[in-house]
Design a protein around this motif. Structure first.
Motif, PDB file in Angstrom:
ATOM      1  N   UNK A  42       0.959  -1.167   0.089  1.00 38.99           N
ATOM      2  CA  UNK A  42      -0.017   0.157   0.193  1.00 38.99           C
ATOM      3  C   UNK A  42       0.887   1.401   0.025  1.00 38.99           C
ATOM      4  N   UNK A  43       1.975   1.284   0.768  1.00 39.34           N
ATOM      5  CA  UNK A  43       3.041   2.515   0.992  1.00 39.34           C
ATOM      6  C   UNK A  43       3.745   2.582  -0.337  1.00 39.34           C
ATOM      7  N   UNK A  44       3.990   1.566  -1.300  1.00 41.43           N
ATOM      8  CA  UNK A  44       4.727   1.893  -2.421  1.00 41.43           C
ATOM      9  C   UNK A  44       3.501   2.327  -3.602  1.00 41.43           C
ATOM     10  N   UNK A  48       3.548   5.634  -5.968  1.00 43.68           N
ATOM     11  CA  UNK A  48       3.869   4.977  -7.510  1.00 43.68           C
ATOM     12  C   UNK A  48       2.936   5.380  -8.429  1.00 43.68           C
ATOM     13  N   UNK A  49       1.446   5.101  -8.061  1.00 43.62           N
ATOM     14  CA  UNK A  49       0.442   4.953  -9.082  1.00 43.62           C
ATOM     15  C   UNK A  49       0.180   6.483  -9.406  1.00 43.62           C
ATOM     16  N   UNK A  66       9.810   3.126 -15.269  1.00 41.71           N
ATOM     17  CA  UNK A  66       9.521   2.188 -14.097  1.00 41.71           C
ATOM     18  C   UNK A  66       9.600   3.237 -12.901  1.00 41.71           C
ATOM     19  N   UNK A  67       8.713   3.218 -11.987  1.00 41.23           N
ATOM     20  CA  UNK A  67       9.219   3.891 -10.773  1.00 41.23           C
ATOM     21  C   UNK A  67       9.955   3.089  -9.963  1.00 41.23           C
ATOM     22  N   UNK A  68      10.774   3.650  -9.116  1.00 35.92           N
ATOM     23  CA  UNK A  68      11.925   3.006  -8.364  1.00 35.92           C
ATOM     24  C   UNK A  68      11.087   2.364  -7.232  1.00 35.92           C
ATOM     25  N   UNK A  69      11.459   1.311  -6.959  1.00 40.97           N
ATOM     26  CA  UNK A  69      10.839   0.226  -6.105  1.00 40.97           C
ATOM     27  C   UNK A  69       9.594  -0.133  -6.381  1.00 40.97           C
ATOM     28  N   UNK A  70       9.038  -0.018  -7.386  1.00 41.38           N
ATOM     29  CA  UNK A  70       7.572  -0.307  -7.816  1.00 41.38           C
ATOM     30  C   UNK A  70       7.665  -1.025  -9.240  1.00 41.38           C
ATOM     31  N   UNK A  73       4.377  -3.199 -10.238  1.00 42.68           N
ATOM     32  CA  UNK A  73       3.231  -2.103 -10.328  1.00 42.68           C
ATOM     33  C   UNK A  73       3.525  -1.206 -11.764  1.00 42.68           C
ATOM     34  N   UNK A  74       4.768  -0.811 -11.943  1.00 44.51           N
ATOM     35  CA  UNK A  74       5.011  -0.166 -13.281  1.00 44.51           C
ATOM     36  C   UNK A  74       4.714  -1.128 -14.474  1.00 44.51           C
ATOM     37  N   UNK A  75       5.204  -2.184 -14.430  1.00 41.79           N
ATOM     38  CA  UNK A  75       5.003  -2.992 -15.542  1.00 41.79           C
ATOM     39  C   UNK A  75       3.662  -3.376 -15.902  1.00 41.79           C
TER      40      UNK A  75
END
Length: 94
Positions: A42-44, A48-49, A66-70, A73-75
């Motif tokens: 949830x935090x990421x 990121x979204x 791509x968002x770093x750490x996500x 989710x980015x893909x």
């Protein structure tokens, strides 16, 4: 015109993107569904979204970073966004 992309299953859950297209441009992009469940996911995704939504508007395509750490989710976001763009194109969005 508003269209939703495919629901994409990521390692951490489902993701689906909806876009609005007007005058041949993406005027809005937002995640209808995003991975959630545990605090870290949830935090990421809470940071990121929104970044991915903004990058979609800036890029006017699914060619977004791509968002770093996500990574997952980015893909998934890119996949769902591309399917929404394809659906809008098939529907004749201009």
């Amino acid at each position: 015109m508003t269209v939703a992309g495919d629901v994409v299953q990521t390692q951490y859950g489902r993701l689906q993107v909806e876009i609005s297209v007007q005058g041949g441009e993406i005027t809005r992009a937002r995640a209808l569904a995003r991975p959630s469940g545990d605090g870290q996911t949830d935090a990421i995704n809470s940071y990121a979204v929104p970044q991915l939504d903004q990058e979609s508007l800036a890029a006017q395509s699914a060619q977004i970073d791509t968002v770093s750490g996500a990574t997952f989710t980015s893909q998934g976001y890119r996949q769902s966004l591309q399917s929404a763009l394809d659906a809008a194109h098939r529907a004749g969005a201009r």
